[in-house]
Write an enzyme that holds these catalytic residues in place. Structure first.
Site, short mmCIF file in Angstrom:
data_model
loop_
_atom_site.label_atom_id
_atom_site.label_comp_id
_atom_site.label_asym_id
_atom_site.label_seq_id
_atom_site.Cartn_x
_atom_site.Cartn_y
_atom_site.Cartn_z
N HIS A 199 9.33 7.09 7.56
CA HIS A 199 9.97 6.84 6.35
C HIS A 199 11.38 7.18 6.49
O HIS A 199 11.89 7.80 7.51
CB HIS A 199 9.16 7.96 5.54
N ARG A 233 0.84 -1.07 0.15
CA ARG A 233 0.09 -0.07 -0.05
C ARG A 233 0.93 1.31 -0.05
O ARG A 233 0.92 1.85 -1.07
CB ARG A 233 -0.97 -0.02 1.30
N ASP A 234 1.46 1.36 1.30
CA ASP A 234 2.26 2.77 1.09
C ASP A 234 3.50 2.75 0.09
O ASP A 234 3.82 3.84 -0.45
CB ASP A 234 2.80 2.91 2.62
N HIS A 280 5.86 4.49 12.61
CA HIS A 280 5.53 4.56 11.03
C HIS A 280 6.77 5.53 10.53
O HIS A 280 6.46 6.84 10.22
CB HIS A 280 4.46 5.02 10.62
N CYS A 328 6.84 10.21 -1.25
CA CYS A 328 5.57 11.02 -0.92
C CYS A 328 5.22 11.82 -2.00
O CYS A 328 6.40 12.66 -2.26
CB CYS A 328 5.98 11.69 0.51
N ASN A 376 9.03 4.05 2.98
CA ASN A 376 9.03 3.67 4.32
C ASN A 376 10.45 3.08 4.40
O ASN A 376 11.06 2.63 3.50
CB ASN A 376 8.06 2.62 4.61
P1 HMG Z 1 -12.66 14.04 -3.24
O1 HMG Z 1 -12.54 14.33 -4.72
O2 HMG Z 1 -12.75 15.41 -2.53
O3 HMG Z 1 -14.05 13.33 -3.02
O4 HMG Z 1 -11.47 13.11 -2.92
P2 HMG Z 1 -15.46 13.34 -3.29
O5 HMG Z 1 -16.32 12.79 -2.25
O6 HMG Z 1 -15.55 14.59 -4.00
O7 HMG Z 1 -15.64 12.07 -4.81
C1 HMG Z 1 -14.99 12.32 -5.80
C2 HMG Z 1 -15.14 11.04 -6.57
O8 HMG Z 1 -14.20 10.02 -5.93
C3 HMG Z 1 -16.36 10.61 -6.57
O9 HMG Z 1 -16.62 9.57 -8.04
C4 HMG Z 1 -16.32 9.79 -5.61
O10 HMG Z 1 -17.64 8.47 -5.62
C5 HMG Z 1 -15.27 8.98 -5.62
P3 HMG Z 1 -17.14 10.58 -9.22
O11 HMG Z 1 -18.43 11.00 -9.08
O12 HMG Z 1 -16.29 11.64 -9.57
O13 HMG Z 1 -16.95 9.15 -10.24
N1 HMG Z 1 -14.75 8.51 -4.35
C6 HMG Z 1 -14.04 7.22 -4.13
N2 HMG Z 1 -13.71 6.31 -4.94
C7 HMG Z 1 -12.94 5.13 -4.47
N3 HMG Z 1 -12.73 5.22 -3.35
C8 HMG Z 1 -13.16 6.07 -2.37
C9 HMG Z 1 -13.91 7.02 -2.50
N4 HMG Z 1 -14.57 8.11 -1.95
C10 HMG Z 1 -14.96 8.97 -3.10
N5 HMG Z 1 -12.97 5.81 -0.97
C11 HMG Z 1 -10.92 11.28 -1.26
C12 HMG Z 1 -11.70 12.54 -1.50
C13 HMG Z 1 -10.79 11.15 0.12
C14 HMG Z 1 -11.63 10.02 -2.01
C15 HMG Z 1 -9.48 11.26 -2.14
O14 HMG Z 1 -8.76 12.64 -1.61
C16 HMG Z 1 -8.74 10.25 -2.02
O15 HMG Z 1 -8.96 9.16 -2.41
N6 HMG Z 1 -7.78 10.62 -1.24
C17 HMG Z 1 -6.50 9.24 -0.77
C18 HMG Z 1 -5.29 9.87 -0.85
C19 HMG Z 1 -4.19 8.76 -0.23
O16 HMG Z 1 -4.54 7.39 -0.69
N7 HMG Z 1 -3.15 9.12 0.10
C20 HMG Z 1 -2.21 8.13 0.66
C21 HMG Z 1 -2.75 7.54 1.92
S1 HMG Z 1 -2.25 8.30 3.39
C22 HMG Z 1 -0.51 8.04 3.72
O17 HMG Z 1 0.05 7.50 2.60
C23 HMG Z 1 -0.19 8.41 4.92
C24 HMG Z 1 0.13 7.06 5.94
O18 HMG Z 1 1.25 6.31 4.93
C25 HMG Z 1 0.95 7.49 7.10
C26 HMG Z 1 2.05 8.32 6.87
O19 HMG Z 1 3.20 8.14 6.24
O20 HMG Z 1 1.97 9.49 7.51
C27 HMG Z 1 -1.08 6.25 6.05
MG MG Z 2 3.39 6.54 4.98
#
Ligand code: HMG
Ligand code: MG
Length: 304
Positions: free
Chosen positions: A212, A12-13, A210, A243, A252
Site C-alpha cells: 500500500h 477487491r482490495d 503487496h 485500510c 494499494n
Molecule cells: P464472524 O462474525 O466472527 O463470523 O466473522 P461467524 O462465523 O460468527 O458468522 C457470522 C455470520 O457471517 C453468519 O451469518 C455466517 O453465516 C456469516 P448470520 O448467521 O449472522 O446470518 N459468514 C459469512 N458470510 C459470507 N461469507 C463468509 C462468511 N463466513 C461467515 N465467508 C468473518 C468472521 C471471517 C466471516 C468476518 O470477520 C469477515 O468476513 N471478515 C472479512 C474481513 C475482510 O474482508 N477484510 C479485508 C480483506 S483482508 C485484506 O484486505 C488484506 C490484504 O489485502 C493483504 C494486505 O494488504 O495485507 C489481503
Molecule cells: Mg491489501
C-alpha cells in the site's frame, strides 16, 4: 525481455475500502476495462461477510457474469480469483466455479482479531480447512500475510513471526505467498531485510509484494524487492482503497504507476498504460475522491 507479473487487486482490495459502493454492473464494466488493458491476473472480489465488508456484496453475481460472458478461450488465459476467509467463503467459491482463491492471515494478533474476529492460531485452522476443500476441488490457492512491516494496533512487528507465518502459508500449499504492507508503512531497508530472510525459506519465485502507498514508498519498496528476484507484485487500478483500521492509510500502489515504472525500465508487464489511464478517467467519475496514480494524473493533463 525481462518481465514481471502484476496481480490487479482493485476490484477487491481497492473497492472493499471505498466509501462509494459500485453496483455489480459497474464492477463488471471495470473488470472488462481491466481485461481490455491486458490484465491477466486479478482478484474479482471476496466471499466475506457483507456485515463486515458491504462493498463486496454480490461477488457471486459478478463472478457469474464474468464466467458466462467472457469467451472461454479468453477465460483460459486469465487467473481470476476470489478472496475467502473460511470454509463458508470457500464453499461459495466452489459453487460459483472459480479456479482460484486467495486466503489471508495476519502477522499480529490484534490485526487478526479486528480483521477476521479470531486469533492467528484459529485463522490457521480455518485456512487449513479451506486448503482441504481447495485440493479436493482442484482450486489453486494464493496466500496473503498482512501487516508484515508494521501494525496499526501493535506497531512494530516481529520479523521472525512474519517469516514463520509466510513459511506456513507456503508449506500448507499456497502456490504464491504475497507479503503485505497493509498500511503502507514499510521502508526499503526494512523491506530488503525481511525479503532476504523470506527468500531463505520460500523460493523467491513463489513470493509476491503487496504494497500500500500511504507514505509514498511503495514503488521504491517494489524496486527493492525486484532487485532481490521477486517478480510478482499486487497493485490496484488508480490506487483505489485504504485500510479501515488505519486512519490515513491509502490504497494499494496504483497499477498505472507500477506499470509505468517497469516499462520505463524495459521490463514487460503485459499491460497497456494508455488503456489503464482511460480506466482511471472512467473511475474518477464514479469514485468521489481524487484518485492516486501520479502517472495517470500527468498523462490526463497532457490530454492523452
Ligand atoms: P464472524 O462474525 O466472527 O463470523 O466473522 P461467524 O462465523 O460468527 O458468522 C457470522 C455470520 O457471517 C453468519 O451469518 C455466517 O453465516 C456469516 P448470520 O448467521 O449472522 O446470518 N459468514 C459469512 N458470510 C459470507 N461469507 C463468509 C462468511 N463466513 C461467515 N465467508 C468473518 C468472521 C471471517 C466471516 C468476518 O470477520 C469477515 O468476513 N471478515 C472479512 C474481513 C475482510 O474482508 N477484510 C479485508 C480483506 S483482508 C485484506 O484486505 C488484506 C490484504 O489485502 C493483504 C494486505 O494488504 O495485507 C489481503
Ligand atoms: Mg491489501
Amino acid at each position: 525481455m525481462a518481465k514481471v507479473k502484476i496481480v490487479e487487486v482493485g476490484l477487491r482490495d481497492g473497492l472493499q475500502n471505498e466509501s462509494t459502493t459500485l453496483s455489480i454492473d459497474q464492477r463488471f464494466e471495470l473488470l472488462k476495462f481491466l481485461l481490455d488493458a491486458g490484465v491477466k491476473n486479478l482478484e474479482l472480489g471476496a466471499y466475506v461477510s457483507s456485515k463486515w465488508v458491504p462493498q463486496m456484496q454480490g461477488t457471486e453475481r459478478l463472478v457469474k457474469k464474468y464466467l458466462q460472458s467472457i469467451p472461454a478461450a479468453a477465460l483460459k488465459k486469465i487467473n481470476g480469483s476470489v478472496l475467502v476467509p473460511n470454509e463458508v467463503g470457500m464453499q461459495k467459491a466452489i459453487e460459483s466455479g472459480v479456479k482460484e482463491v486467495a486466503i489471508f492471515i495476519s502477522s499480529t494478533e490484534t490485526f487478526s482479531q479486528k480483521n477476521i474476529n479470531c486469533s492467528i492460531a484459529e485463522s490457521l485452522v480455518r485456512v487449513k480447512a479451506v486448503m482441504v476443500l481447495a485440493k479436493k476441488n482442484k482450486i489453486k490457492v494464493r496466500g496473503y500475510l498482512s501487516v508484515c512491516f508494521g501494525c496499526p494496533f501493535e506497531g512494530e512487528v516481529s520479523e521472525s513471526k512474519v517469516v514463520e507465518l509466510a513459511k506456513t502459508l507456503y508449506k500448507i500449499g499456497c502456490y504464491e505467498v504475497s507479503i503485505g504492507d497493509t498500511i503502507g508503512i514499510g521502508n526499503p531497508a526494512q523491506v530488503e531485510r525481511i525479503f532476504k530472510k523470506l527468500k531463505k525459506v520460500i523460493p523467491v519465485e513463489k513470493l509476491a509484494g503487496h504494497f500500500h502507498d500511504t507514505r509514498g514508498l511503495a514503488l521504491t519498496n517494489i524496486l527493492t524487492v525486484y532487485k532481490l528476484g521477486v517478480k510478482t507484485f499486487d497493485s490496484s487500478i488508480a490506487g483505489l482503497g485504504g485500510c479501515p483500521y488505519a486512519k490515513g492509510a491509502s490504497g494499494n500502489v496504483s497499477t498505472e504507476d507500477v506499470v509505468n515504472m517497469f516499462e520505463q525500465l524495459n521490463i514487460n508487464t503485459g499491460l497497456d498504460i494508455n488503456k489503464l489511464v482511460k480506466v482511471n478517467i472512467w473511475l474518477s467519475g464514479l469514485i468521489k475522491h481524487e484518485l492516486q496514480s501520479k502517472v495517470s494524473r500527468a498523462l490526463k493533463e497532457q490530454n492523452l
